[in-house]
Write an enzyme that holds these catalytic residues in place. Structure first.
Site, PDB file in Angstrom:
ATOM      1  N   ARG A   1      17.179   9.386  -7.389  1.00  0.00           N
ATOM      2  CA  ARG A   1      17.654   9.213  -6.010  1.00  0.00           C
ATOM      3  C   ARG A   1      17.891   7.735  -5.699  1.00  0.00           C
ATOM      4  NH1 ARG A   1      12.608  11.835  -3.874  1.00  0.00           N
ATOM      5  NH2 ARG A   1      13.236  11.238  -1.765  1.00  0.00           N
TER       6      ARG A   1
ATOM      7  N   ARG B   1       6.942  16.868  -0.719  1.00  0.00           N
ATOM      8  CA  ARG B   1       8.283  17.333  -1.082  1.00  0.00           C
ATOM      9  C   ARG B   1       8.415  17.502  -2.590  1.00  0.00           C
ATOM     10  NH1 ARG B   1      12.520  13.572   2.069  1.00  0.00           N
ATOM     11  NH2 ARG B   1      13.557  13.874   0.066  1.00  0.00           N
TER      12      ARG B   1
ATOM     13  N   LYS C   1      12.730   5.069   7.073  1.00  0.00           N
ATOM     14  CA  LYS C   1      13.779   5.510   7.999  1.00  0.00           C
ATOM     15  C   LYS C   1      13.280   6.655   8.884  1.00  0.00           C
ATOM     16  CE  LYS C   1      16.573   6.482   4.575  1.00  0.00           C
ATOM     17  NZ  LYS C   1      15.656   6.085   3.474  1.00  0.00           N
TER      18      LYS C   1
ATOM     19  N   ARG D   1       3.400  10.266   0.152  1.00  0.00           N
ATOM     20  CA  ARG D   1       3.999  10.759   1.394  1.00  0.00           C
ATOM     21  C   ARG D   1       3.663  12.231   1.596  1.00  0.00           C
ATOM     22  NH1 ARG D   1      10.350  10.146   2.723  1.00  0.00           N
ATOM     23  NH2 ARG D   1      10.717  11.356   0.819  1.00  0.00           N
TER      24      ARG D   1
ATOM     25  N   ARG E   1      26.151   8.470   3.189  1.00  0.00           N
ATOM     26  CA  ARG E   1      25.524   8.057   1.931  1.00  0.00           C
ATOM     27  C   ARG E   1      26.541   7.626   0.899  1.00  0.00           C
ATOM     28  NH1 ARG E   1      19.989  10.466   2.336  1.00  0.00           N
ATOM     29  NH2 ARG E   1      20.028  11.053   0.175  1.00  0.00           N
TER      30      ARG E   1
END
Ligand code: ADP
Ligand code: ADP
Ligand code: ZN
Length: 209
Positions: free
Chosen positions: A166, A155, A14, A123, A89
């Protein structure tokens, strides 16, 4: 005018596709996760309120998130369109968004949970919002953002146990929103497992000329 919401499991691309929309469609990206991370690193009042939730991979309470995003969307740069990455969400966030905005495209970028876990572990991100992958989308200079020259980092919540939490919240709370946008006739799905330029090509076909 484009009023786009991006959906998809963590790591589906995204943020990567939102960056392309900023550059090629010339619309702003509204990204609650980035706003929260920025406030946490600046130690603002908002940052202090939300840090415990983001660290644990839980959703920040609606009363904080909804007001923040509605305020952002009422700023002048959003008047001629926007892409939202990471909102709504859950169903109550979706209802509150739809009360004020007619979303033109709800785009689901879909990948499996296995692929999500694999991607997020490699990532790297920048404070400016740019996103990289050590194998699939590496920065030109190791560890440095192509866009702004700042140092990239991993992160805190991109660790396997938090990623799984998540993903569960995504399946339980976010997926039920899709029916709302299907009913409105604005829901589209693209295969997020494809290479980044191919995903973008599919999105452009959906958005039209
Ligand atoms: P999201 O915003 O949905 O969590 P990101 O855009 O941050 O996802 O992408 C997650 C990771 O996967 C990043 O490291 C990114 O560079 C990489 N990535 C994004 N799209 C693709 C793709 N189509 N193929 C391979 N890797 C991708
Ligand atoms: P992820 O896709 O893993 O949730 P994000 O960067 O989108 O990562 O968001 C990081 C964190 O910010 C989330 O884990 C959550 O705590 C919070 N957050 C982001 N968007 C929302 C939202 N719409 N509602 C509540 N909390 C959110
Ligand atoms: Zn940067």
């Amino acid at each position: 005018m484009y009023k786009i919401c991006l959906f998809g499991p963590q790591g589906s691309g995204k943020g990567t596709q939102a960056d392309l929309m900023i550059k090629e469609l010339d619309i702003p990206a509204v990204v609650p996760g980035n706003i929260f991370r920025h406030n946490i690193s600046e130690k603002t009042e908002l940052g202090q309120k939300v840090e415990e939730y983001t660290k644990a991979g839980k959703l920040v309470p609606d009363e904080i998130t909804i007001e923040m995003i509605q305020n952002r969307l009422s700023e002048p740069d959003c008047a001629s369109g926007f892409v939202v990455d990471g909102f709504p969400r859950n169903v109550s966030q979706a209802k509150s968004l739809n009360d004020r905005h007619d979303i033109t495209h709800a785009l689901l970028i879909n990948i499996s949970d296995e692929e999500a876990i694999h991607r997020l572990s490699r990532r790297r991100v920048c404070d400016c919002g740019a996103t990289y992958h050590l194998d699939y989308n590496a920065p030109e200079k190791e560890g440095i953002c192509n866009d702004c020259g700042k140092e990239l980092y991993q992160r805190d919540d991109d660790k396997e146990d938090v990623i799984k939490k998540r993903l569960n919240i995504y399946h339980q709370e976010t997926e039920p929103i899709f029916d709302i946008y299907k009913e409105k006739g604005v829901f589209h799905e693209v295969d997020g497992k494809q290479a980044i330029p191919k995903v973008w090509e599919d999105i452009k076909k959906i958005l039209g000329p």
